[in-house]
Structures are given as C-alpha cells and as structure tokens.
Design a protein around this motif. Structure first.
Motif, mmCIF file in Angstrom:
data_model
loop_
_atom_site.group_PDB
_atom_site.id
_atom_site.type_symbol
_atom_site.label_atom_id
_atom_site.label_comp_id
_atom_site.label_asym_id
_atom_site.label_seq_id
_atom_site.Cartn_x
_atom_site.Cartn_y
_atom_site.Cartn_z
ATOM 1 N N LEU A 250 43.249 -18.108 15.248
ATOM 2 C CA LEU A 250 43.461 -18.369 17.084
ATOM 3 C C LEU A 250 41.846 -18.849 16.772
ATOM 4 C CD1 LEU A 250 44.789 -16.995 19.557
ATOM 5 C CD2 LEU A 250 44.261 -14.886 18.327
ATOM 6 N N ILE A 251 40.754 -18.161 16.783
ATOM 7 C CA ILE A 251 39.907 -17.942 17.546
ATOM 8 C C ILE A 251 39.245 -19.918 16.984
ATOM 9 C CG2 ILE A 251 37.217 -18.128 16.706
ATOM 10 C CD1 ILE A 251 37.644 -14.927 15.981
ATOM 11 N N LEU A 252 39.788 -20.636 16.712
ATOM 12 C CA LEU A 252 39.817 -21.964 16.201
ATOM 13 C C LEU A 252 40.178 -22.549 17.862
ATOM 14 C CD1 LEU A 252 38.039 -24.355 14.432
ATOM 15 C CD2 LEU A 252 40.308 -24.755 13.785
ATOM 16 N N ARG A 253 41.670 -22.197 17.754
ATOM 17 C CA ARG A 253 42.518 -23.154 18.577
ATOM 18 C C ARG A 253 42.103 -22.466 19.641
ATOM 19 N NH1 ARG A 253 48.447 -23.288 19.099
ATOM 20 N NH2 ARG A 253 48.008 -24.072 16.624
ATOM 21 N N CYS A 254 42.142 -21.642 19.988
ATOM 22 C CA CYS A 254 41.098 -21.497 21.555
ATOM 23 C C CYS A 254 39.662 -22.213 21.923
ATOM 24 C CB CYS A 254 41.260 -19.358 21.387
ATOM 25 S SG CYS A 254 42.447 -18.834 21.718
ATOM 26 N N ARG A 255 39.419 -21.924 20.842
ATOM 27 C CA ARG A 255 37.793 -22.890 21.601
ATOM 28 C C ARG A 255 38.133 -24.493 21.309
ATOM 29 N NH1 ARG A 255 33.816 -19.172 16.930
ATOM 30 N NH2 ARG A 255 33.032 -17.811 18.367
ATOM 31 N N MET A 256 39.197 -24.812 20.455
ATOM 32 C CA MET A 256 39.338 -26.092 20.905
ATOM 33 C C MET A 256 39.545 -26.406 22.039
ATOM 34 S SD MET A 256 40.674 -26.992 17.071
ATOM 35 C CE MET A 256 41.746 -28.560 17.430
ATOM 36 N N LEU A 257 40.205 -25.256 22.915
ATOM 37 C CA LEU A 257 41.093 -25.705 23.889
ATOM 38 C C LEU A 257 40.216 -25.157 24.594
ATOM 39 C CD1 LEU A 257 44.421 -23.949 24.032
ATOM 40 C CD2 LEU A 257 44.116 -25.982 24.334
ATOM 41 N N ILE B 158 42.633 -27.119 41.191
ATOM 42 C CA ILE B 158 42.109 -27.061 39.532
ATOM 43 C C ILE B 158 41.260 -27.111 39.517
ATOM 44 C CG2 ILE B 158 42.298 -29.494 38.403
ATOM 45 C CD1 ILE B 158 44.116 -30.443 40.141
ATOM 46 N N GLN B 159 39.563 -27.750 39.239
ATOM 47 C CA GLN B 159 38.716 -26.807 38.575
ATOM 48 C C GLN B 159 38.678 -25.491 39.138
ATOM 49 O OE1 GLN B 159 35.479 -28.502 41.017
ATOM 50 N NE2 GLN B 159 34.945 -29.917 39.878
ATOM 51 N N ALA B 160 38.938 -24.598 39.384
ATOM 52 C CA ALA B 160 38.888 -23.425 39.930
ATOM 53 C C ALA B 160 40.222 -22.203 38.546
ATOM 54 C CB ALA B 160 39.700 -22.933 41.037
ATOM 55 N N GLU B 161 41.261 -23.365 38.229
ATOM 56 C CA GLU B 161 42.166 -23.093 37.472
ATOM 57 C C GLU B 161 41.634 -23.627 36.489
ATOM 58 O OE1 GLU B 161 45.766 -21.351 38.278
ATOM 59 O OE2 GLU B 161 44.701 -20.837 39.606
ATOM 60 N N GLU B 162 40.937 -24.601 35.907
ATOM 61 C CA GLU B 162 40.445 -25.014 34.757
ATOM 62 C C GLU B 162 39.358 -23.528 34.473
ATOM 63 O OE1 GLU B 162 41.227 -27.167 32.401
ATOM 64 O OE2 GLU B 162 42.663 -27.666 33.946
ATOM 65 N N HIS B 163 38.520 -23.121 34.999
ATOM 66 C CA HIS B 163 37.578 -22.188 35.504
ATOM 67 C C HIS B 163 38.559 -20.777 34.697
ATOM 68 C CE1 HIS B 163 33.822 -23.619 35.744
ATOM 69 N NE2 HIS B 163 34.305 -24.117 36.571
ATOM 70 N N ARG B 164 39.414 -20.561 35.012
ATOM 71 C CA ARG B 164 40.208 -19.213 34.913
ATOM 72 C C ARG B 164 40.561 -19.597 33.594
ATOM 73 N NH1 ARG B 164 45.888 -17.951 34.882
ATOM 74 N NH2 ARG B 164 45.761 -15.778 35.491
ATOM 75 N N ALA B 165 41.424 -20.747 32.935
ATOM 76 C CA ALA B 165 42.010 -20.589 31.643
ATOM 77 C C ALA B 165 40.579 -20.789 31.108
ATOM 78 C CB ALA B 165 42.288 -22.197 31.166
ATOM 79 N N LEU B 166 39.256 -20.889 30.720
ATOM 80 C CA LEU B 166 38.299 -20.610 30.185
ATOM 81 C C LEU B 166 37.961 -19.199 30.064
ATOM 82 C CD1 LEU B 166 35.796 -23.739 31.005
ATOM 83 C CD2 LEU B 166 37.510 -23.342 28.969
ATOM 84 N N LEU C 299 39.910 -17.048 30.225
ATOM 85 C CA LEU C 299 40.753 -16.115 29.690
ATOM 86 C C LEU C 299 41.286 -16.270 28.192
ATOM 87 C CD1 LEU C 299 44.651 -16.227 31.690
ATOM 88 C CD2 LEU C 299 43.366 -14.523 30.682
ATOM 89 N N LEU C 300 40.223 -17.949 27.719
ATOM 90 C CA LEU C 300 39.868 -18.153 26.099
ATOM 91 C C LEU C 300 38.783 -17.700 26.257
ATOM 92 C CD1 LEU C 300 41.155 -21.825 26.648
ATOM 93 C CD2 LEU C 300 42.701 -20.060 25.391
ATOM 94 N N ALA C 301 38.046 -17.043 26.201
ATOM 95 C CA ALA C 301 36.832 -16.495 26.048
ATOM 96 C C ALA C 301 37.648 -15.379 25.237
ATOM 97 C CB ALA C 301 35.681 -16.614 27.159
ATOM 98 N N GLN C 302 37.834 -14.413 26.660
ATOM 99 C CA GLN C 302 38.232 -13.228 26.286
ATOM 100 C C GLN C 302 39.542 -12.919 24.933
ATOM 101 O OE1 GLN C 302 40.824 -12.317 29.363
ATOM 102 N NE2 GLN C 302 42.178 -10.124 28.386
ATOM 103 N N TYR C 303 40.454 -13.682 24.928
ATOM 104 C CA TYR C 303 40.877 -13.831 23.776
ATOM 105 C C TYR C 303 40.453 -14.377 22.161
ATOM 106 C CZ TYR C 303 44.694 -15.353 27.280
ATOM 107 O OH TYR C 303 46.029 -14.915 28.136
ATOM 108 N N VAL C 304 39.323 -14.941 22.540
ATOM 109 C CA VAL C 304 38.200 -15.407 21.110
ATOM 110 C C VAL C 304 37.190 -14.337 21.370
ATOM 111 C CG1 VAL C 304 35.942 -16.386 20.652
ATOM 112 C CG2 VAL C 304 37.538 -17.766 21.754
ATOM 113 N N ARG C 305 36.657 -13.620 22.217
ATOM 114 C CA ARG C 305 36.249 -12.196 21.788
ATOM 115 C C ARG C 305 36.977 -11.371 21.376
ATOM 116 N NH1 ARG C 305 34.572 -12.807 27.331
ATOM 117 N NH2 ARG C 305 35.875 -11.740 27.860
ATOM 118 N N GLU C 306 38.389 -10.360 21.964
ATOM 119 C CA GLU C 306 39.068 -9.904 20.726
ATOM 120 C C GLU C 306 39.200 -10.287 19.521
ATOM 121 O OE1 GLU C 306 42.807 -8.865 23.601
ATOM 122 O OE2 GLU C 306 41.414 -9.573 25.393
ATOM 123 N N ALA C 307 39.709 -11.366 19.304
ATOM 124 C CA ALA C 307 40.082 -11.721 18.191
ATOM 125 C C ALA C 307 38.862 -11.486 16.762
ATOM 126 C CB ALA C 307 39.853 -13.254 18.012
#
Length: 138
Positions: free
Chosen positions: A69-76, A106-114, A116-124
């Motif tokens: 999961l961490i690997l997938r999130c970091r790749m994204l 679009i950049q704002a949405e991309e930053h939002r995605a980043l 979220l992904l950082a949050q998932y990495v921290r939780e994992a």
C-alpha cells in the motif's frame, strides 16, 4: 456453473462475513485477502481498514500488504508531482486567462490528491510500526 457458485459465495459473504468483519473474529487470512482486493481496486481507505483489522493477527503477510500500500501510494505521489510540474509549465505558457484558471483548478485537485496519499502512507506506516508480537514484550 462457475457463475452460480461465485454468486452464492458473494451472497454468503454479504450475509455472513460483513456483519462479523468489525468484530475481528474472522481469520486473519480473510482480512488480508480483503485488504489485497481493496488495494487492487485502488480503494486505499478500505485497504487501511482491513489492515487495521488484520493487525490483531500479527502476520507477516499483513505487514507485506501494508508495505505494498505504501509503495502504491508513493508511486501515485510521484505521478501527481509530475502532473503538477506539467500543469505549472502549461500555465506559464498559456495566454488565455480562462485556461490559466482551469490549470490552477486542476493543480489544486492534484495537491489534494497528494495530501490524501500522504495521509494514507502515514496511516499505513503507523500500522506497520506497531510491534509484531506484543505478548513477547516486557
């Protein structure tokens, strides 16, 4: 014939397993398989939910799923970073104010995605930091 068996299995899971999931009484293998299925579907919050439930079973396979999961999130995250850089370049070259504003959205949405992904990495990572077998600790 296989379709009917698959349908029966899914119905059985809905009726029997789902109500028991939150109790943690199901075998660790069940939670790990569900976490992998959620990861395959890119459903990171669901994958984390199952990893938290599998955590009680303290198996190396659950830790491996967390690392995947961490690997997938970091790749994204890297993918989104590249998209942000491309959007910044396109915005810089664009003369139409409406198009520039769209690039900003679009950049704002991309930053939002980043985020979220950082949050998932921290939780994992928090799940993985917990000791393998707490019974052997002093």
């Amino acid at each position: 014939m296989a379709f009917g068996v698959n349908l029966l299995f899914r119905m059985g899971r809905k009726l029997l397993a789902e109500p028991l999931e939150e109790t943690g009484l199901l075998p660790g293998k069940y939670y790990r398989s569900q976490a992998l299925e959620a990861l395959q579907d890119n459903d990171f919050p669901e994958c984390l939910r199952y990893l938290k439930m599998a955590q009680a079973h303290r198996k190396a396979q659950a830790r491996l799923t967390g690392q995947l999961l961490i690997l997938r999130c970091r790749m994204l995250q890297e993918h989104h970073q590249r998209r942000i850089q491309t959007l910044e370049e396109m915005q810089r070259l664009e003369s139409n104010p409406e198009a520039r504003q769209r690039y900003q959205q679009i950049q704002a949405e991309e930053h939002r995605a980043l985020r979220l992904l950082a949050q998932y990495v921290r939780e994992a990572q928090n799940i993985l930091k917990k000791p393998e077998n707490p019974a052997t600790l002093p």
